[in-house]
Design a protein around this motif. Structure first.
Motif, PDB file in Angstrom:
ATOM      1  N   CYS A 145      41.958  48.846  69.294  1.00 59.68           N
ATOM      2  CA  CYS A 145      40.486  49.608  69.295  1.00 59.68           C
ATOM      3  C   CYS A 145      40.960  50.064  67.891  1.00 59.68           C
ATOM      4  O   CYS A 145      41.796  50.245  66.608  1.00 59.68           O
TER       5      CYS A 145
ATOM      6  N   ARG B 213      42.085  53.968  66.777  1.00 56.83           N
ATOM      7  CA  ARG B 213      43.503  53.520  66.945  1.00 56.83           C
ATOM      8  C   ARG B 213      44.191  54.609  65.657  1.00 56.83           C
ATOM      9  O   ARG B 213      44.847  56.226  66.279  1.00 56.83           O
TER      10      ARG B 213
ATOM     11  N   ALA C 170      36.369  55.199  70.742  1.00 58.77           N
ATOM     12  CA  ALA C 170      37.283  54.655  71.043  1.00 58.77           C
ATOM     13  C   ALA C 170      37.280  53.910  72.355  1.00 58.77           C
ATOM     14  O   ALA C 170      36.420  54.137  73.206  1.00 58.77           O
ATOM     15  N   LEU C 171      37.564  52.578  72.141  1.00 59.74           N
ATOM     16  CA  LEU C 171      37.639  51.617  73.783  1.00 59.74           C
ATOM     17  C   LEU C 171      38.284  52.540  74.811  1.00 59.74           C
ATOM     18  O   LEU C 171      38.279  51.882  75.654  1.00 59.74           O
ATOM     19  N   CYS C 172      39.216  54.099  75.017  1.00 62.95           N
ATOM     20  CA  CYS C 172      39.853  54.101  75.979  1.00 62.95           C
ATOM     21  C   CYS C 172      38.336  54.735  76.614  1.00 62.95           C
ATOM     22  O   CYS C 172      38.571  55.659  77.472  1.00 62.95           O
TER      23      CYS C 172
ATOM     24  N   CYS D  78      44.588  49.571  73.141  1.00 62.25           N
ATOM     25  CA  CYS D  78      44.774  50.862  71.791  1.00 62.25           C
ATOM     26  C   CYS D  78      44.939  49.573  70.379  1.00 62.25           C
ATOM     27  O   CYS D  78      44.042  50.185  69.430  1.00 62.25           O
TER      28      CYS D  78
END
Length: 83
Positions: free
Chosen positions: A47, A50, A19-21, A44
């Motif tokens: 991503c 998501r 995930a990008l987070c 998000c």
């Protein structure tokens, strides 16, 4: 000799690694009350994880922060609509 298989636990879902987070700090997704969630939602939106993130949040009743591109209030509304 048995082979040990390590499965992801609910506390550390496998999608989080991609995930990008994972590349940002948690304060980005858990802003102070009254602060904007716009930047977190934009991240998000880009991503690939998501949908998995949102499903995790709904399944585990996450009540704080931005998960899967939705705020607490948006997830609450979605939960009610699903019922």
């Amino acid at each position: 000799m048995p082979i040990n298989v390590i499965l992801p636990t609910d506390s550390e879902p496998s999608w989080r690694e991609s995930a990008l987070c994972a590349q940002t700090g948690p304060e980005f997704f858990f802003p102070e009350p009254g602060s904007s969630t716009r930047e977190a939602k934009q991240l998000c939106g880009a991503c690939d994880m998501r949908a998995a993130c949102l499903e995790y949040a709904l399944t585990h009743d996450e009540r704080f922060g931005v998960w899967g591109g939705l705020s607490e209030k948006e997830r609450y509304t979605l939960r009610r609509a699903r019922s």
